[in-house]
Design a protein around this motif. Structure first.
Motif, PDB file in Angstrom:
ATOM      1  N   ILE A 122      12.164   3.038  -0.233  1.00 51.82           N
ATOM      2  CA  ILE A 122      11.295   2.105   0.506  1.00 51.82           C
ATOM      3  C   ILE A 122      11.982   0.776   0.788  1.00 51.82           C
ATOM      4  O   ILE A 122      11.368  -0.143   1.316  1.00 51.82           O
ATOM      5  N   SER A 123      13.266   0.681   0.454  1.00 44.64           N
ATOM      6  CA  SER A 123      14.074  -0.545   0.653  1.00 44.64           C
ATOM      7  C   SER A 123      13.377  -1.776   0.066  1.00 44.64           C
ATOM      8  O   SER A 123      13.152  -2.764   0.739  1.00 44.64           O
ATOM      9  N   ASN A 124      13.051  -1.673  -1.227  1.00 40.52           N
ATOM     10  CA  ASN A 124      12.392  -2.782  -1.915  1.00 40.52           C
ATOM     11  C   ASN A 124      13.449  -3.745  -2.462  1.00 40.52           C
ATOM     12  O   ASN A 124      14.139  -3.441  -3.428  1.00 40.52           O
ATOM     13  N   ILE A 125      13.520  -4.931  -1.860  1.00 42.33           N
ATOM     14  CA  ILE A 125      14.570  -5.885  -2.246  1.00 42.33           C
ATOM     15  C   ILE A 125      14.151  -6.775  -3.413  1.00 42.33           C
ATOM     16  O   ILE A 125      14.890  -7.655  -3.824  1.00 42.33           O
ATOM     17  N   ASN A 140       5.020  -4.292  -4.280  1.00 44.97           N
ATOM     18  CA  ASN A 140       5.992  -3.633  -3.393  1.00 44.97           C
ATOM     19  C   ASN A 140       6.023  -4.304  -2.025  1.00 44.97           C
ATOM     20  O   ASN A 140       6.508  -3.735  -1.052  1.00 44.97           O
ATOM     21  N   GLY A 141       5.498  -5.519  -1.946  1.00 39.12           N
ATOM     22  CA  GLY A 141       5.304  -6.182  -0.655  1.00 39.12           C
ATOM     23  C   GLY A 141       6.567  -6.537   0.102  1.00 39.12           C
ATOM     24  O   GLY A 141       6.528  -6.799   1.304  1.00 39.12           O
ATOM     25  N   ALA A 142       7.715  -6.559  -0.600  1.00 45.06           N
ATOM     26  CA  ALA A 142       8.967  -6.914   0.082  1.00 45.06           C
ATOM     27  C   ALA A 142       9.725  -5.681   0.587  1.00 45.06           C
ATOM     28  O   ALA A 142      10.892  -5.772   0.966  1.00 45.06           O
ATOM     29  N   SER A 143       9.055  -4.534   0.594  1.00 42.82           N
ATOM     30  CA  SER A 143       9.693  -3.287   1.058  1.00 42.82           C
ATOM     31  C   SER A 143       9.599  -3.149   2.579  1.00 42.82           C
ATOM     32  O   SER A 143       8.931  -3.933   3.245  1.00 42.82           O
ATOM     33  N   PHE A 144      10.264  -2.124   3.101  1.00 43.79           N
ATOM     34  CA  PHE A 144      10.189  -1.788   4.532  1.00 43.79           C
ATOM     35  C   PHE A 144      10.496  -3.005   5.422  1.00 43.79           C
ATOM     36  O   PHE A 144       9.793  -3.254   6.400  1.00 43.79           O
ATOM     37  N   TYR A 145      11.557  -3.739   5.076  1.00 42.51           N
ATOM     38  CA  TYR A 145      11.774  -4.993   5.814  1.00 42.51           C
ATOM     39  C   TYR A 145      12.140  -4.755   7.280  1.00 42.51           C
ATOM     40  O   TYR A 145      12.105  -5.673   8.089  1.00 42.51           O
ATOM     41  N   PHE A 146      12.396  -3.496   7.661  1.00 48.23           N
ATOM     42  CA  PHE A 146      12.660  -3.213   9.079  1.00 48.23           C
ATOM     43  C   PHE A 146      11.455  -3.549   9.954  1.00 48.23           C
ATOM     44  O   PHE A 146      11.594  -3.814  11.153  1.00 48.23           O
ATOM     45  N   HIS A 147      10.240  -3.556   9.361  1.00 41.66           N
ATOM     46  CA  HIS A 147       9.057  -3.767  10.209  1.00 41.66           C
ATOM     47  C   HIS A 147       8.868  -5.229  10.630  1.00 41.66           C
ATOM     48  O   HIS A 147       7.934  -5.536  11.363  1.00 41.66           O
ATOM     49  N   HIS A 148       9.753  -6.087  10.166  1.00 39.74           N
ATOM     50  CA  HIS A 148       9.711  -7.476  10.652  1.00 39.74           C
ATOM     51  C   HIS A 148      10.484  -7.623  11.968  1.00 39.74           C
ATOM     52  O   HIS A 148      10.499  -8.691  12.565  1.00 39.74           O
ATOM     53  N   PHE A 160       0.828  -1.213   0.000  1.00 36.01           N
ATOM     54  CA  PHE A 160       0.000   0.000   0.000  1.00 36.01           C
ATOM     55  C   PHE A 160       0.865   1.267   0.000  1.00 36.01           C
ATOM     56  O   PHE A 160       0.695   2.156  -0.840  1.00 36.01           O
ATOM     57  N   ILE A 161       1.807   1.351   0.939  1.00 39.91           N
ATOM     58  CA  ILE A 161       2.649   2.557   1.016  1.00 39.91           C
ATOM     59  C   ILE A 161       3.456   2.715  -0.276  1.00 39.91           C
ATOM     60  O   ILE A 161       3.504   3.794  -0.874  1.00 39.91           O
ATOM     61  N   GLY A 162       4.095   1.631  -0.705  1.00 38.75           N
ATOM     62  CA  GLY A 162       4.923   1.696  -1.918  1.00 38.75           C
ATOM     63  C   GLY A 162       4.118   2.092  -3.144  1.00 38.75           C
ATOM     64  O   GLY A 162       4.554   2.916  -3.956  1.00 38.75           O
TER      65      GLY A 162
END
Length: 259
Positions: free
Chosen positions: A133-136, A157-165, A54-56
C-alpha cells in the motif's frame, strides 16, 4: 467469503482532541455508546487520507492483523457552533458529513521497538502490507502501531497510496517497488517474509479487493481538483493493488535486501 460490513454511526459528543496527531484527530462518542478516534475529512490531507486509512485497515484485517473496528461516522454542523477553539471549530465546520472512526482502544500504548518484540510472522505481514500500500509512515520516529491487551494493533494508514495526490501520473506507480521499506520500524523483526507472502496472496483475493474498494463512500471520491471520476478512481485503486500483488516477489526481495 464474507463481504466486509462497515457500520455507519452518528457522532453525538466531541470528547477531546488528540494533539499528537498532525491532522488533529479526536476522541468522539457515537450513538452506539462507543468511543472512536475520529479522522476528519476536513483535515490536511482531506478525504484521500480517509480512503488510505480505510483501504489499508481493511486489507490488514483481511490478512489477520489486528485493526480496531472502522466505522463511517456522520458529523453534523452543530459541533462547530459550540466549539471555542478556533482551529478545531474550522476543522469541524469543514468535516460535516461522513468521516472515518476507529474504535477507541482505551489505555493502549504506542508500540516501542525497544520495549516490545513482535513475532516474526506478524512483523513480516505488516512490512509486506505496507510495501503493497506504499505506506511511508511506519518508522521508528512514528510507529503508528499500538500495544493493547499485550497484542499489536495496526492504526494510521493515512499516508499510504500517495499516488492519489497526483492522478495524472498514477499509472507510473504500477510497476514501482517500495524502497522506503528500509525505514520500516518492524523490518528487523520481519524474518518470515516468505511465509507472510503466502498468507497475504491467499487472503487478499480479487473479491476482497473489490469489496473494499466498492465500500469507499462515493462522496470521498469527489474532488474539484481531481481529473478522474469516482468510477475511474475505484478502477485505479483496484488496478494498483492487483499490480502490487503480482509483483509481491519483488517486494519480498526488496525487504530482505533492506534488512
Amino acid at each position: 467469503m464474507n463481504k466486509i460490513d462497515i457500520r455507519t454511526v452518528n457522532v453525538v459528543q466531541y470528547v477531546q482532541p488528540l494533539r499528537e496527531g498532525g491532522s488533529l484527530p479526536a476522541i468522539v462518542k457515537a450513538d452506539d455508546d462507543f468511543l472512536y478516534v475520529l479522522k476528519f475529512r476536513g483535515a490536511g490531507q482531506g478525504k484521500k487520507a480517509l480512503i488510505s486509512e480505510f483501504i489499508g485497515g481493511e486489507l490488514a484485517r483481511a490478512i489477520g492483523l489486528r485493526v480496531p473496528e472502522l466505522v463511517f461516522a456522520n458529523l453534523d454542523d452543530s459541533f462547530s457552533k459550540t466549539e471555542p477553539d478556533e482551529e478545531i471549530q474550522d476543522l469541524l465546520k469543514f468535516s460535516v458529513g461522513l468521516n472515518l472512526g476507529l474504535h477507541y482502544l482505551s489505555s493502549a500504548i504506542t508500540y516501542d521497538p525497544l520495549v516490545t518484540t513482535v513475532d516474526a510472522q506478524t512483523a513480516s505481514k505488516v512490512v509486506l502490507l505496507d510495501s503493497i500500500i506504499s505506506n511511508i509512515d511506519r518508522t521508528a520516529k512514528n510507529t503508528n502501531l499500538l500495544i493493547w491487551n499485550k497484542q499489536l494493533w495496526i492504526i494510521d494508514n493515512g499516508a499510504s497510496f500517495y499516488f492519489h495526490h497526483n492522478w495524472p501520473l498514477w499509472e507510473s506507480h504500477l510497476t514501482r517497488t517500495f524502497p522506503l521499506i528500509k525505514d520500516h520500524v518492524l523490518l528487523q523483526q520481519a524474518t518470515a517474509l516468505d511465509q507472510a507472502k503466502e498468507e497475504i496472496t491467499t487472503a487478499i483475493t480479487p473479491q476482497i479487493i473489490e469489496d473494499i474498494i466498492t465500500n469507499i463512500p462515493e462522496d470521498w471520491l469527489v474532488n474539484d481538483t481531481d481529473s478522474l471520476t469516482p468510477a475511474q478512481m475505484r478502477a485505479a485503486y483496484t488496478a494498483y493493488l492487483n499490480a502490487k500483488l503480482t509483483m509481491i516477489d519483488a517486494l519480498v526481495k526488496e525487504a530482505k535486501d533492506a534488512r
